[in-house]
Design a protein around this motif. Structure first.
Motif: not given
Length: 296
Positions: A147-168
Motif C-alpha cells: 500500500a505504501a509503495r503502490g507496488a508489491g501485490v504479487e509478493v502478497e499473492h505468492v505469500t498467500s499461496a505458500a501459506v495456503l499450501h502449508a495449511l492444505r
C-alpha cells in the motif's frame, strides 16, 4: 560427473537462497551439505537434490533451529509431526526469525522456499501458533508495504499461496459422525485464507469440516446447513457491508448448530444474542470443539 554448465555454481546457489557463499562453504565442510556432482573440469555443481536439501536447511535455520540439528533434518527428511497438543511453543525470537525468513523469500518470489518455511512451521508448532505469530503478521506487513509503495501485490499473492499450501498439507481427519463445522464466507467476500486456517487447525484436532469458500450466496448457505447439519457454522467477513448480507436470524432459527462469526467486518454489526463472536483462530477451534461435544 556432470557436463560443463550443468547444475548451479556455489555463487549462484548462495544468491538464490539469500545466504553468503561463506555460509554455503561452512555447511558443506561441517555438515556434509555440499554438491554431489562435479563437472569434467572438477568444478562443484549443485543438482536438484542438493538444492532441495539446502532450501530445507535455510528454512529450518530461519526458524531458529541450531545449524547442526537443521542439517540432520535436511539430510534425513522432514521432522516428525507431533500431535497438536505436544508441539513445542513458538517463542518470540523464533517467530521473528521465521517472519524475516518469509519476508526475505517473498521479496525474491521464491515460492518453493516459502512453502518449505510455512510447512515446517505448521509441522513443528501447529497451525494456530504459525498463523498467529508468523503468517498473519507477515501478510499484514507485506500488505502495508504494498500500500505504501503502490507496488508489491504479487509478493502478497505468492505469500498467500505458500501459506495456503502449508495449511492444505495438514492431513484431513477420517470422516464419520456429525460434521463439526461448516465454514463459509459472507456473500461477495473473497478472502478465504482465514477459513482455510480454521479448517487446518480443526484437522489437527481430528475434527471434520466443510469449507464452502468465497462469495457464497445467502440462500446457498442456508441450503448447505440444512443438508450437512453441522455442529457449528462459522461465517467470515472482513468488511461490515459484506457481513450485513449474512442471514444470521435464519441460521440461528433454522437449525441447532452453533452459529459463529469471524473477521473485522463484524465489529460494528449487530448480531443475535445466540451468535458467537470469534476473536482469534484459537477461539474458533475452541468454539467448534465445544459445539461438537468436545471440551479439549
Amino acid at each position: 560427473m556432470v557436463e560443463q554448465g550443468s547444475g548451479l555454481t556455489p555463487g549462484a546457489l548462495a544468491g538464490m537462497l539469500g545466504i553468503s557463499p561463506t555460509t554455503l562453504r561452512t555447511w558443506h565442510r561441517r555438515y556434509g551439505l555440499g554438491p554431489t556432482a562435479r563437472t569434467s573440469g572438477n568444478h562443484r555443481r549443485y543438482g536438484p537434490r542438493d538444492v532441495e536439501r539446502l532450501r530445507r536447511m535455510v528454512a529450518l535455520t530461519a526458524q531458529g533451529l541450531a545449524p547442526a540439528a537443521a542439517a540432520r533434518a535436511a539430510l534425513g527428511g522432514p521432522p516428525p509431526s507431533p500431535a497438536a497438543d505436544d508441539r513445542p511453543a513458538l517463542d518470540a525470537r523464533a517467530a521473528r526469525a521465521a517472519r524475516r525468513g518469509l519476508v526475505a523469500a517473498a521479496g525474491r518470489l521464491d515460492e518453493p522456499l516459502m512453502r518449505d518455511l510455512a510447512g515446517t512451521l505448521v509441522a513443528e508448532h501447529g497451525v494456530v501458533a504459525a498463523w498467529q505469530h508468523v503468517f498473519t503478521p507477515t501478510l499484514a506487513e507485506l500488505g502495508r508495504r504494498a500500500a505504501a509503495r503502490g507496488a508489491g501485490v504479487e509478493v502478497e499473492h505468492v505469500t498467500s499461496a505458500a501459506v495456503l499450501h502449508a495449511l492444505r498439507g495438514v492431513p484431513l481427519p477420517a470422516e464419520g459422525g456429525r460434521t463439526a463445522a461448516l465454514l463459509a464466507c459472507a456473500p461477495d467476500e473473497q478472502h478465504t485464507l482465514p477459513l482455510e486456517a480454521l479448517g487446518a487447525a480443526l484437522s489437527e484436532r481430528d475434527s471434520t469440516w466443510r469449507n464452502l469458500g468465497a462469495r457464497l450466496p445467502a440462500r446457498a448457505l442456508l441450503a448447505a446447513v440444512d443438508k450437512i447439519r453441522p455442529a457449528a457454522v462459522v461465517v467470515w467477513a472482513h468488511r461490515d457491508d459484506l457481513a450485513r448480507g449474512v442471514p444470521l436470524d435464519e441460521l440461528v432459527n433454522g437449525s441447532d448448530a452453533v452459529v459463529a462469526v469471524a473477521g473485522a467486518g463484524w465489529a460494528e454489526v449487530a448480531t443475535p444474542p445466540a451468535v458467537e463472536r470469534l476473536t482469534s483462530l484459537r477461539d474458533g477451534v475452541r468454539v467448534v470443539l465445544r459445539a461438537a461435544g468436545r471440551g479439549d
